[in-house]
Write a protein that holds these residues in place. Structure first.
Motif, PDB file in Angstrom:
ATOM      1  N   VAL A 103       6.605   6.154  -6.084  1.00 18.70           N
ATOM      2  CA  VAL A 103       6.938   5.253  -4.972  1.00 18.70           C
ATOM      3  C   VAL A 103       6.483   3.819  -5.221  1.00 18.70           C
ATOM      4  O   VAL A 103       6.698   2.958  -4.367  1.00 18.70           O
ATOM      5  N   ALA A 104       5.880   3.558  -6.356  1.00 21.32           N
ATOM      6  CA  ALA A 104       5.398   2.202  -6.650  1.00 21.32           C
ATOM      7  C   ALA A 104       6.492   1.137  -6.509  1.00 21.32           C
ATOM      8  O   ALA A 104       6.225   0.055  -5.976  1.00 21.32           O
ATOM      9  N   PRO A 105       7.738   1.405  -6.967  1.00 19.72           N
ATOM     10  CA  PRO A 105       8.779   0.368  -6.803  1.00 19.72           C
ATOM     11  C   PRO A 105       9.000  -0.056  -5.352  1.00 19.72           C
ATOM     12  O   PRO A 105       9.369  -1.200  -5.091  1.00 19.72           O
ATOM     13  N   VAL A 106       8.780   0.862  -4.422  1.00 26.79           N
ATOM     14  CA  VAL A 106       8.923   0.514  -3.003  1.00 26.79           C
ATOM     15  C   VAL A 106       7.902  -0.557  -2.632  1.00 26.79           C
ATOM     16  O   VAL A 106       8.214  -1.531  -1.926  1.00 26.79           O
ATOM     17  N   TYR A 107       6.698  -0.395  -3.130  1.00 33.01           N
ATOM     18  CA  TYR A 107       5.643  -1.379  -2.839  1.00 33.01           C
ATOM     19  C   TYR A 107       5.914  -2.699  -3.551  1.00 33.01           C
ATOM     20  O   TYR A 107       5.680  -3.769  -2.995  1.00 33.01           O
ATOM     21  N   TRP A 108       6.431  -2.636  -4.768  1.00 28.51           N
ATOM     22  CA  TRP A 108       6.713  -3.866  -5.509  1.00 28.51           C
ATOM     23  C   TRP A 108       7.760  -4.708  -4.782  1.00 28.51           C
ATOM     24  O   TRP A 108       7.667  -5.939  -4.761  1.00 28.51           O
ATOM     25  N   VAL A 109       8.729  -4.038  -4.177  1.00 32.53           N
ATOM     26  CA  VAL A 109       9.804  -4.757  -3.492  1.00 32.53           C
ATOM     27  C   VAL A 109       9.387  -5.211  -2.097  1.00 32.53           C
ATOM     28  O   VAL A 109       9.642  -6.344  -1.688  1.00 32.53           O
ATOM     29  N   SER A 110       8.713  -4.299  -1.363  1.00 34.89           N
ATOM     30  CA  SER A 110       8.425  -4.576   0.050  1.00 34.89           C
ATOM     31  C   SER A 110       7.046  -5.162   0.302  1.00 34.89           C
ATOM     32  O   SER A 110       6.843  -5.894   1.278  1.00 34.89           O
ATOM     33  N   GLY A 111       6.076  -4.827  -0.553  1.00 33.10           N
ATOM     34  CA  GLY A 111       4.697  -5.235  -0.299  1.00 33.10           C
ATOM     35  C   GLY A 111       4.098  -4.528   0.901  1.00 33.10           C
ATOM     36  O   GLY A 111       3.020  -4.903   1.382  1.00 33.10           O
ATOM     37  N   ASN A 112       4.736  -3.460   1.394  1.00 31.21           N
ATOM     38  CA  ASN A 112       4.300  -2.754   2.594  1.00 31.21           C
ATOM     39  C   ASN A 112       3.715  -1.395   2.205  1.00 31.21           C
ATOM     40  O   ASN A 112       4.437  -0.483   1.813  1.00 31.21           O
TER      41      ASN A 112
END
Length: 409
Positions: A103-112
């Motif tokens: 799920v790291a890409p989700v954080y890279w894109v959203s910062g959430n």
């Protein structure tokens, strides 16, 4: 299917891997179920957490930190910015790297970090369902039985009671690892050992407790496979040893970090803490009165979520039917019925902890879990033996699949 109309689990594979369409459908079904059974998480995923603001919030932060460090090649991952000036502070808790890597890409894109956590949380249910689906389908060749087993495992009361601890939800790699082992013994193809080793690594990086607990079913399935081999047993031992060594090499840096923390800061649980974290036999009759769309028998016993272990009457009846229908057979189904029934018993006994209690009455101060504490390095760092119940539920789900194959026939 044999003449009795019961799906007969196989000795040799005919359809080793589900077709892409079947697998995609299974993923879709488990994904929808994960969303519906955890509402309202998916309604406001950027600002809603599935449980309290204690462990859930901590794990959200950990996954966010992992994601940030993955973007930098894991540089400084263990020196998380907490508890300054202590070092290796990420190893004070679960590292959750096995979940963060997806799920790291989700954080890279959203910062959430909340959104990232929630997607990982939902994904954990899907992996658990698919993992058990693959395992039971391989053993029974019944898609319906595999689906029932997948639901029994992914959404069992134990996981729903542990909803604040995403590491206890993220235990889907256990059946994937066992699936890889079974398929290796079916086909003798080394690629299945890669599946086994990879699943073991991901499970260990998702839940440190389970990295220890899953050794019990892994050893049991391996021993069963080796005993049944008629040729090239030595070669199989060497190949299995190589797969285990590869997994250990991958996990060595993680183990070293936890070992440093254990030695530097004396992070060892007391005997009283460990005994308190064990389940009582009555815990297996205790469950929440209402969890999402699930309804379980009410109980007046006051307990904590770590010890709400009632599996549900329907699951127990199906599992009992599975054992009764297959235990006397001389083919693979009979052997596996006994094997997984034994694993369910082992998970039950170990979950009771070092002091075995029945309805609050102390039966013995030296239960089976106490033997592990004395023999296995690192076990004294774990506070809650009751979590060994995850092995009980995994084995019970396999037996549920056996029972479902009888009913569906």
């Amino acid at each position: 299917m044999d003449t009795t109309g019961v799906h007969r689990p196989r000795e040799a594979p005919r359809h080793t891997v589900p077709a892409a369409r079947e697998l995609a459908l299974a993923v879709a079904v488990f994904s929808v179920a994960s969303v519906l059974l955890t509402l309202p998480v998916a309604v406001h995923p950027t600002r809603t957490l599935p449980s309290d603001l204690v462990d859930t919030l901590l794990n959200s932060w950990i996954i966010g930190w992992d994601a940030d460090r993955l973007r930098h090649g894991l540089r400084g991952v263990w020196d998380a910015p907490i508890f300054y000036p202590y070092r290796d502070t990420l190893a004070f808790s679960e590292n959750l790297l096995g979940l963060a890597v997806f799920v790291a890409p989700v954080y890279w894109v959203s910062g959430n970090a909340v959104l990232t956590y929630n997607i990982g949380f939902l994904l954990s249910f899907v992996v658990a369902g698919i993992g058990m689906y693959l395992l039971v389908r391989a053993l029974t060749e019944s898609r319906g039985a595999a689906a029932v087993a997948g639901f029994a495992y992914a959404f069992c009361p134990f996981k729903m009671a542990q909803i604040a601890h995403v590491q206890m939800v993220a235990t889907g790699w256990i059946p994937v690892a066992l699936w890889g082992l079974h398929e290796y013994f079916f086909t003798r193809r080394r690629r299945w050992l890669a599946v086994f080793a990879g699943a073991c690594c991901l499970q260990a990086l998702s839940n440190t407790y389970v990295a220890y607990f899953m050794a019990v079913p892994v050893v049991a399935v391996t021993a069963d496979g080796l005993v049944r081999l008629r040729h090239n047993r030595r070669r199989a031992v060497l190949e299995l040893s190589a797969a285990c060594l590869a997994a250990l090499v991958v996990l060595a840096p993680v183990g070293a970090a936890y070992s440093r923390v254990r030695g530097d800061y004396q992070q060892v649980r007391t005997a009283a803490e460990i005994a308190q974290g064990g389940a009582d036999v009555r815990s297996y009759l205790v469950g929440k009165k209402s969890i999402g769309a699930w309804r379980w028998l009410p109980t007046a016993v006051v307990t904590d979520p770590e010890k709400e272990l009632f599996p549900g009457v329907f699951i127990v009846l199906l599992a009992a039917l599975g054992v009764a229908a297959h235990a006397r057979r001389r083919d693979g189904s009979g052997r596996w019925a006994w094997l997984y029934a034994g694993l369910a018993c082992a998970g039950f006994l170990f979950s009771l902890g070092p002091h075995v209690r029945i309805w609050g009455t102390l039966l013995t101060e030296h239960g089976p879990y106490d033997w592990l504490l004395r023999a296995v390095p690192g076990m004294t760092g774990m506070r809650v033996p009751a979590r060994f119940a995850v092995i009980f539920f995994a084995a019970l789900s396999v037996l549920t699949g056996f029972g479902a194959s009888v009913v569906l026939s």
